[in-house]
Design a protein around this motif. Structure first.
Motif, PDB file in Angstrom:
ATOM      1  N   GLN A 184      21.497   8.670 -20.538  1.00  0.00           N
ATOM      2  CA  GLN A 184      20.801   8.800 -21.822  1.00  0.00           C
ATOM      3  C   GLN A 184      21.542   9.719 -22.787  1.00  0.00           C
ATOM      4  OE1 GLN A 184      16.682   9.792 -21.728  1.00  0.00           O
ATOM      5  NE2 GLN A 184      16.111   7.904 -20.644  1.00  0.00           N
ATOM      6  N   LYS A 242      27.590   6.333 -34.209  1.00  0.00           N
ATOM      7  CA  LYS A 242      27.568   5.084 -34.942  1.00  0.00           C
ATOM      8  C   LYS A 242      26.755   5.212 -36.218  1.00  0.00           C
ATOM      9  CE  LYS A 242      26.950   2.211 -31.523  1.00  0.00           C
ATOM     10  NZ  LYS A 242      26.257   1.223 -30.688  1.00  0.00           N
ATOM     11  N   ALA A 243      25.549   5.812 -36.081  1.00  0.00           N
ATOM     12  CA  ALA A 243      24.559   5.786 -37.162  1.00  0.00           C
ATOM     13  C   ALA A 243      25.037   6.484 -38.428  1.00  0.00           C
ATOM     14  CB  ALA A 243      23.265   6.409 -36.673  1.00  0.00           C
ATOM     15  N   ASN A 271      24.440   7.733 -24.159  1.00  0.00           N
ATOM     16  CA  ASN A 271      23.983   6.716 -25.108  1.00  0.00           C
ATOM     17  C   ASN A 271      23.535   7.338 -26.435  1.00  0.00           C
ATOM     18  OD1 ASN A 271      24.357   4.103 -24.036  1.00  0.00           O
ATOM     19  ND2 ASN A 271      22.706   4.466 -22.551  1.00  0.00           N
ATOM     20  N   THR A 272      22.852   8.476 -26.333  1.00  0.00           N
ATOM     21  CA  THR A 272      22.402   9.150 -27.553  1.00  0.00           C
ATOM     22  C   THR A 272      23.593   9.556 -28.413  1.00  0.00           C
ATOM     23  OG1 THR A 272      20.537  10.001 -26.286  1.00  0.00           O
ATOM     24  CG2 THR A 272      20.983  11.047 -28.410  1.00  0.00           C
ATOM     25  N   GLU A 304      24.998   6.565 -30.160  1.00  0.00           N
ATOM     26  CA  GLU A 304      24.161   6.133 -31.289  1.00  0.00           C
ATOM     27  C   GLU A 304      24.355   7.011 -32.510  1.00  0.00           C
ATOM     28  OE1 GLU A 304      20.081   5.889 -29.838  1.00  0.00           O
ATOM     29  OE2 GLU A 304      20.869   4.562 -28.253  1.00  0.00           O
ATOM     30  N   ARG A 305      24.383   8.331 -32.275  1.00  0.00           N
ATOM     31  CA  ARG A 305      24.562   9.237 -33.417  1.00  0.00           C
ATOM     32  C   ARG A 305      25.938   9.041 -34.056  1.00  0.00           C
ATOM     33  NH1 ARG A 305      22.002  13.890 -34.514  1.00  0.00           N
ATOM     34  NH2 ARG A 305      23.105  13.657 -36.497  1.00  0.00           N
ATOM     35  N   ASN A 346      16.997  15.679 -29.475  1.00  0.00           N
ATOM     36  CA  ASN A 346      16.847  14.609 -28.507  1.00  0.00           C
ATOM     37  C   ASN A 346      16.313  15.238 -27.223  1.00  0.00           C
ATOM     38  OD1 ASN A 346      18.467  12.393 -29.995  1.00  0.00           O
ATOM     39  ND2 ASN A 346      19.787  14.212 -30.034  1.00  0.00           N
TER      40      ASN A 346
END
Lengths: 473, 473
Positions: free
Chosen positions: A461, A471-472, A464-465, A468-469, A448
């Motif tokens: 950021q 969650k994903a 947030n990154t 996201e990781r 990232n």
């Protein structure tokens, strides 16, 4: 390499020990020099074949102060630990020999035999492939590996089981497999044949020559240690073009009030999600000096307790670390128990500062991309979420931060002559970062890139990154 | 030392960080010098008092590369492990600061609160005494220790528990105690008051000054590091008279056939008994060169498999070991899982070769007897059977063995100039051995002196001694 008993000639014992000790001292004297090497000997085999006797005998034929023996009962693979993790502390320093009597292969066999949910063929073979790749990387990093299988026929094994006393049988039973079970014996022989084609196999019917064979193979390995790889094989290096986002990072400003509001919410969310996640979490930061690594880390852990994570600030390696493969100081730090580990600088030093300053030879740093990818893939396969950040700053913004640090007495320690020198290598760092991002951006562990000229935007950021990781996956 | 909040003055933050960093660099620069020191900070306290915040803040005020933070959830004491064992890998090298957020005291409190069979008062107080003795030994070995308790009233604790979010409460619940239980709170306060009289206690009602207080106490400790102890206090050294059994070891000869018969039986018995014993077994050998340490060890393990024991051949310490207390390299090797560990030379090097060659100052080796006794007593208290052998050889027999080794090319490596030099210090070694046997022959770990001019007799005696100790305890 000697692969069977056909070419075996018994040596005079005094000659053998003399030669072993000479070879051992030659290895010892290589430490710190251009031809420095170490040797790992993996020992596995059928129970009662006499591995233990051979190892004990070897210890008497060499100088035992420089022969490490790690001999543990097998570990059943743990879900969150790579196969090499129980052994990395025993990877020898330059000049040393280490016997791993009990190793990742014995663990694989034990795992196959003991777990309730059996490994499929393809998982089994994938393990073997990973193990070989790991050994290949050890060898390239001047830690030679030889593998010796002590074999014994079913008939002789049964005869030897008849002859041993009760206390030994208990030991057999406790730590080994059921060696009275022909089906299990056959299964093990089949399984091990799927990995032993690059092993030395010693037929242990004859107890008299077994110890000699073992010692002779080690002597042979010590005398045939390959030279360090000095030359890059193949075409010349293809430099990746530096992407715009590194050369000229975005610099939208975030409003302070907006930042404060978002920060509070995000740090709480990150703490909650990290706590709930049972995997190992590994978050790492690379980037130019003053790009804001420390500040980003501070926000990640904002709402966590220090007992919930560990931060590693990576500096210059210690001498004892330099005498082992460069990944060793990271292998030994990682934990396989669901830990949250945050690295402020990492193993990527190999392809950044070490490449630029010439601490790593071209052949070494050019090989490192693959080594690092394999390392991170191993981690990802073992329930480790790897989140990698490159913090991109513009040279103007860096200069501004350097100057402002120099003006604050209590921040002046953060600016050293090294920082100014690194700055003078700006373009080389960009080139190295570009190669790194191109060559180590993998499915298992993607990069990232975060623009950090505006600190607020950057920190939001990063958070947030991470969310996201988490969650994903 | 500052012990409460009365004398606290808030410092300008920039001044504080500047001073902290100066002090940190002064410590760092002491490494390898005459005034080399390290600092351990034990942190414990009431939940939600803000220990974590204070540690995080400190990390930002100093150079984090040289501040280790070990912050683990508490360990319940394990029967076979000393209280210091989970922490010894984190004992800092010279120049370093290590925060132990979670330490032997938090483990003690957790153990009291969680075990089904509660600790009696006298066991509890005995632990505290052992812990203080351990810290005292750390300090004497130039690793300074400060202890900081973060305190919080019942009322404020309840208020803070009301305010935190659900995910943090889970964390609280999981790793801590039940902080909603007034009885448990009071019990903990009573328990901790039995050890905190030599602690710094920070009252954490005021969150604003808590972090500053913590940092200021560490700054204070860094600036007040005591100088190395150079002088022996008290009367001059009382040399123990060398007993006859060291000066002129017995030399009855054993018949070879008799030896062979006994050996077979005894090695089988030793293997059987060692296997059956669930304690940690620690067998150690000291003695002049060529006294037969290696030969004795070989017979002990004769009928064991290398996976059942570990042999440590102790040589010159590595540089990274020399930067820590001399016992460190042994602390970190010992395992608390019922292991059989055999040492060929040991920590007694401190009062033998290091005393004689001057590597340890008189104040250091004279203190070491007590330190070693405490160390071995700790082990014995934690289900470790310590069996110590001094192998006594006569100078004539040693000369004979040296010469015979020199005549055999494959044994020549065993004889180095060091061995001849040691031999020239024969009387000093006898004196040192006499003192050692006198001062470290304890109930927890008594010495066994074995005459080794006749190898057969010696080996049989070693095996018989081990059998007796295994039976007796």
């Amino acid at each position: 390499m000697l692969k069977n008993n056909n070419h075996f000639k018994e040596m005079d014992k005094e000659q053998l020990t003399l030669k072993l000790i000479e070879a051992q001292y030659a290895l010892l004297n290589s430490a710190g020099r251009n031809n420095a090497k170490s040797l790992v000997v993996l020992v596995s085999g059928i129970e009662l074949a006499g591995k233990g006797e051979a190892v004990k005998q070897l210890r008497e034929w060499v100088d035992p102060r420089y022969l490490g023996v790690k001999a543990d009962p097998p570990n059943i693979f743990s879900e969150k630990e790579c196969f090499w993790q129980p052994y990395v502390r025993s990877i020898p320093a330059e000049g040393q020999i280490q016997i791993l009597f009990g190793n990742w292969y014995s663990d694989l066999l034990a795992t196959v035999s003991h777990v309730s949910r059996p490994l499929t063929d393809s998982v089994y073979d994938a393990y073997i492939e990973q193990m070989r790749a790991f050994e290949h990387d050890l060898k390239n990093n001047n830690c030679e590996v030889i593998k010796i299988w002590f074999d014994l026929s079913w008939k002789t094994l049964q005869k030897r089981l008849d002859e041993i006393d009760a206390s030994q049988q208990r030991w057999q039973k406790l730590h080994g497999l059921d060696w009275r079970n022909k089906k299990q014996y056959d299964m093990l022989q089949n399984l091990r044949q799927r990995f032993t084609d690059d092993w030395i196999v010693i037929d242990c019917e004859d107890e008299g020559i077994r110890n000699q064979q073992f010692a002779q193979h080690i002597l042979h390995a010590l005398k045939q240690l390959p030279p360090h790889k000095m030359k890059v094989i193949g075409s010349s290096w293809q430099q990746t073009a530096v992407p715009e986002q590194l050369r000229q990072p975005a610099a939208e400003k975030m409003d302070k009030a907006e930042y404060k509001a978002q920060l509070k919410e995000l740090t709480a969310k990150v703490a909650r999600k990290l706590r709930k996640d049972n995997r190992n979490i590994l978050i790492l930061f690379e980037g130019m000096d003053a790009a804001g690594k420390g500040g980003a880390i501070k926000r990640i852990v904002k709402q966590l307790d220090p007992r919930e994570y560990e931060i590693y600030s990576i500096g210059v390696p210690e001498k004892y670390e330099l005498r082992r493969p460069y990944l060793w100081r990271f292998w030994t730090r990682l934990k396989g128990n669901g830990a949250i580990s945050i690295f402020d600088r990492t193993w990527y030093g190999r392809v950044l500062v070490e490449r630029i300053e010439g601490y790593a030879k071209p052949v070494e740093w050019q090989r490192a991309y693959d080594e690092i990818n394999r390392f991170e893939e191993n981690l990802a396969l073992n329930q480790t979420l790897v989140i990698k950040f490159w913090l991109a700053i513009s040279p103007d913004e860096q200069a501004k931060r350097f100057k402002s640090r120099e003006e604050m007495p209590h921040k002046r320690f953060k600016i050293t002559p090294d920082d100014w020198r690194n700055r003078s290598h700006w373009d080389e760092y960009l080139d190295s970062a570009a190669d790194m991002l191109e060559l180590t951006h993998t499915d298992a562990a993607p990069w990232n890139v975060i623009a950090t000229d505006d600190k607020y935007t950057a920190r939001i950021q990063v958070l947030n990154t991470i969310l996201e990781r988490l969650k994903a996956d």
